[in-house]
Design an enzyme around this catalytic site. Structure first.
Site, PDB file in Angstrom:
ATOM      1  N   LYS A   1       9.043  18.303   6.426  1.00  0.00           N
ATOM      2  CA  LYS A   1       8.446  17.503   5.350  1.00  0.00           C
ATOM      3  C   LYS A   1       8.743  16.049   5.625  1.00  0.00           C
ATOM      4  O   LYS A   1       9.885  15.694   5.927  1.00  0.00           O
ATOM      5  CB  LYS A   1       9.047  17.918   3.987  1.00  0.00           C
ATOM      6  CG  LYS A   1       8.349  17.259   2.815  1.00  0.00           C
ATOM      7  CD  LYS A   1       7.085  18.000   2.430  1.00  0.00           C
ATOM      8  CE  LYS A   1       6.177  17.196   1.522  1.00  0.00           C
ATOM      9  NZ  LYS A   1       5.326  16.208   2.242  1.00  0.00           N
TER      10      LYS A   1
ATOM     11  N   LYS B   1      17.631  14.235   3.524  1.00  0.00           N
ATOM     12  CA  LYS B   1      17.124  13.951   2.171  1.00  0.00           C
ATOM     13  C   LYS B   1      16.662  15.228   1.458  1.00  0.00           C
ATOM     14  O   LYS B   1      17.002  15.448   0.290  1.00  0.00           O
ATOM     15  CB  LYS B   1      15.938  12.979   2.294  1.00  0.00           C
ATOM     16  CG  LYS B   1      15.485  12.348   1.003  1.00  0.00           C
ATOM     17  CD  LYS B   1      14.197  11.521   1.188  1.00  0.00           C
ATOM     18  CE  LYS B   1      14.359  10.403   2.180  1.00  0.00           C
ATOM     19  NZ  LYS B   1      13.118   9.583   2.290  1.00  0.00           N
TER      20      LYS B   1
ATOM     21  N   LYS C   1       8.564  13.728  10.333  1.00  0.00           N
ATOM     22  CA  LYS C   1       7.991  12.388  10.105  1.00  0.00           C
ATOM     23  C   LYS C   1       6.929  12.132  11.155  1.00  0.00           C
ATOM     24  O   LYS C   1       6.979  12.713  12.243  1.00  0.00           O
ATOM     25  CB  LYS C   1       9.079  11.315  10.234  1.00  0.00           C
ATOM     26  CG  LYS C   1       8.720   9.996   9.578  1.00  0.00           C
ATOM     27  CD  LYS C   1       9.005  10.066   8.100  1.00  0.00           C
ATOM     28  CE  LYS C   1       8.749   8.779   7.389  1.00  0.00           C
ATOM     29  NZ  LYS C   1       9.405   8.760   6.068  1.00  0.00           N
TER      30      LYS C   1
ATOM     31  N   THR D   1       8.723   7.767  -6.079  1.00  0.00           N
ATOM     32  CA  THR D   1       9.859   7.215  -5.324  1.00  0.00           C
ATOM     33  C   THR D   1      10.614   6.231  -6.218  1.00  0.00           C
ATOM     34  O   THR D   1      11.847   6.297  -6.354  1.00  0.00           O
ATOM     35  CB  THR D   1       9.363   6.506  -4.039  1.00  0.00           C
ATOM     36  OG1 THR D   1       8.583   7.455  -3.300  1.00  0.00           O
ATOM     37  CG2 THR D   1      10.500   6.006  -3.192  1.00  0.00           C
TER      38      THR D   1
ATOM     39  N   ASN E   1       4.438  -0.193  -2.814  1.00  0.00           N
ATOM     40  CA  ASN E   1       4.409   0.820  -3.871  1.00  0.00           C
ATOM     41  C   ASN E   1       5.778   0.975  -4.555  1.00  0.00           C
ATOM     42  O   ASN E   1       5.896   0.819  -5.775  1.00  0.00           O
ATOM     43  CB  ASN E   1       3.932   2.150  -3.242  1.00  0.00           C
ATOM     44  CG  ASN E   1       4.006   3.319  -4.213  1.00  0.00           C
ATOM     45  OD1 ASN E   1       5.080   3.822  -4.512  1.00  0.00           O
ATOM     46  ND2 ASN E   1       2.864   3.735  -4.718  1.00  0.00           N
TER      47      ASN E   1
ATOM     48  N   SER F   1       6.515  15.430  -4.061  1.00  0.00           N
ATOM     49  CA  SER F   1       5.702  16.069  -3.014  1.00  0.00           C
ATOM     50  C   SER F   1       5.930  17.581  -3.035  1.00  0.00           C
ATOM     51  O   SER F   1       4.995  18.368  -2.854  1.00  0.00           O
ATOM     52  CB  SER F   1       6.089  15.532  -1.636  1.00  0.00           C
ATOM     53  OG  SER F   1       5.398  14.342  -1.351  1.00  0.00           O
TER      54      SER F   1
HETATM   55  N1  GLU Z   1       7.547   8.933   2.925  1.00  0.00           N
HETATM   56  C1  GLU Z   1       8.359   9.354   1.831  1.00  0.00           C
HETATM   57  C2  GLU Z   1       9.816   9.398   2.224  1.00  0.00           C
HETATM   58  O1  GLU Z   1      10.232   8.751   3.164  1.00  0.00           O
HETATM   59  C3  GLU Z   1       7.861  10.646   1.191  1.00  0.00           C
HETATM   60  C4  GLU Z   1       7.888  11.848   2.066  1.00  0.00           C
HETATM   61  C5  GLU Z   1       7.207  13.059   1.442  1.00  0.00           C
HETATM   62  O2  GLU Z   1       6.796  13.004   0.297  1.00  0.00           O
HETATM   63  O3  GLU Z   1       7.120  14.049   2.179  1.00  0.00           O
HETATM   64  O4  GLU Z   1      10.616  10.001   1.570  1.00  0.00           O
END
Ligand code: GLU
Length: 418
Positions: free
Chosen positions: A69, A93, A105, A189, A220, A346
């Site tokens: 994810k 995370k 990622k 976030t 954002n 998410s």
């Molecule tokens: N890009 C965001 C992060 O760094 C969200 C990642 C997601 O929702 O999978 O946490």
């Protein structure tokens, strides 16, 4: 700092935090490198008829706790090492947030502001075609990140659905609500970080109206944090984007600064101009790095006067800066906890897509708040208990959860004991 250092430095945290966890050495060594990292080159037909080839990556770091994810970033500074570092942070995370995902990622080396909308669509679809063999609702689930948004997620979901031969909303999160996105994902976030600040304020018996806030980065996360904080009575005194900043010790009119930024793409409003560097050194209660990695470094960390740093960006403090800052009376809420609200919603979106539900905004907010408060409290309590900083405590908790999943199939001791 070279791109290579971003990853090398990111995984150094494994060693500093492993000793406060129960993780087996095999988990720690498995987490020293990603499971896989795909590099792709995407030919895109530009509006003037020429072809440009863009380079991109998708890294699946670890999937012991569930599918990978993590977002997809469109930025000129993307590199393989940066994507690997970001995928490693996603792994920790998701474990800290205790959601059933591993970490991944992606990124494309591009300045999307230089592309027309049609070029951006062709690049987004081309990237999804190139990575379609390694992503999927049960393998690795992308989302937005720096300079990508709901429309880009919609193009990618649509492209994947064509390849899969079936509508596949759960392949990607952060979609427009009309296409299976979750309500409440857009500000998740910022909201996740805001709930954690509220939790800290409760623990410390502080009063929001006595607290000043400076926000470094006005995309954002930065904008929506400013909005939530000012609505809750905090005094947002400074904000900046990559070009300029605004400072007003009496508090900015946040709503009008956001309007101006979004309508004119320029930061303007009821404050004096300030540079991003000077904003970091303001004498404020709460400093919110909300832009990119390596904002606070060994060179400028001594300027920071804030009492609390909440890392809405990923990796905004270098290791050297973090070491120095953690020796001072500054509370740093680390990225892997502070910005986990985004990936948590998410997860809600992915769950709703797979179950065919559409939750209400209140349901999303209640569930997010419950999760953010309880994960913040667990990290806070471990930090108090072991007299360690919040980052080390968050990593220790994440590592314990990752280790449980790794160890469930056996460790060296298990196999030695034939
Ligand atoms: N890009 C965001 C992060 O760094 C969200 C990642 C997601 O929702 O999978 O946490």
């Amino acid at each position: 700092m070279s791109a290579n250092d971003v990853f090398t430095n990111a995984i150094k945290r494994l060693d500093t935090s492993a000793k406060f966890s129960n993780a087996h050495a095999e988990t720690v060594s498995r987490l020293r490198q990603p499971k896989q990292c795909l590099e792709v080159h995407i030919p895109v037909r530009m509006d003037d008829g020429s072809e440009q080839v863009f380079t991109g990556y998708r890294c699946l770091y670890d999937d012991a706790r569930g599918p990978g994810k993590g977002g997809i970033r469109f930025h000129p500074d993307v590199s393989r090492e940066e994507v690997m570092a970001l995928a490693f942070w996603m792994t920790i995370k998701c474990a800290v947030a205790n959601i059933p995902f591993g970490g991944g990622k992606g990124g494309v080396i591009v300045d999307p502001r230089k592309l027309s909308k049609a070029e951006l669509e062709r690049l987004s679809r081309g990237f999804m075609r190139a990575i379609s063999g390694v992503v999927g609702p049960e393998t690795d689930v992308p989302a937005p990140d720096v300079y990508t948004n709901a429309t880009i997620m919609a193009w990618m979901m649509d492209e994947y659905s064509v390849i899969a031969g079936k509508r596949s909303p759960a392949v990607i999160t952060g979609k427009p609500v009309a296409l299976g996105g979750s309500v409440g994902r857009d500000d998740a976030t910022a909201r996740g970080g805001f709930y954690q600040i509220q939790e800290l304020v409760k623990i410390k018996h502080w009063k929001p109206s006595n607290l000043s806030v400076a926000i470094h980065g006005f995309g954002n996360a930065g904008q929506l944090f400013a909005k939530l904080a000012s609505e809750a009575g905090y005094n947002v005194v400074a904000v900046c984007d990559s070009r300029t900043g605004l400072h007003n010790p009496d508090g900015l009119d946040v709503a009008s600064v956001i309007d101006a930024k979004n309508n004119t793409r320029k930061l303007s409003g009821d404050g004096k101009e300030i540079s991003g560097e000077d904003l970091l050194g303001l004498d404020v209660d709460i400093l919110v790095p909300a832009s990119l990695e390596n904002t606070i470094t060994a060179d400028n960390q001594a300027d920071v006067k804030a009492r609390v740093i909440i890392e809405l960006a990923n990796g905004p403090l270098t290791n050297d800066a973090d070491d120095a800052i953690s020796k001072r009376e500054i509370i740093t809420i680390p990225d892997v906890l502070a910005n986990s609200g985004g990936v948590t919603v998410s997860y809600f979106e992915w769950t709703q897509n797979r179950a065919g539900y559409a939750w209400t905004l209140d349901q999303v907010h209640d569930r997010l708040q419950a999760k953010m408060s309880s994960e913040f409290r667990s990290v806070w309590e471990l930090a108090q208990d072991k007299s360690i900083d919040l980052r080390t405590a968050a990593y220790a908790i994440g590592l314990n959860r990752l280790a449980e999943a790794h160890e469930a199939t056996g460790t060296s001791e298990f196999f030695a004991n034939k």
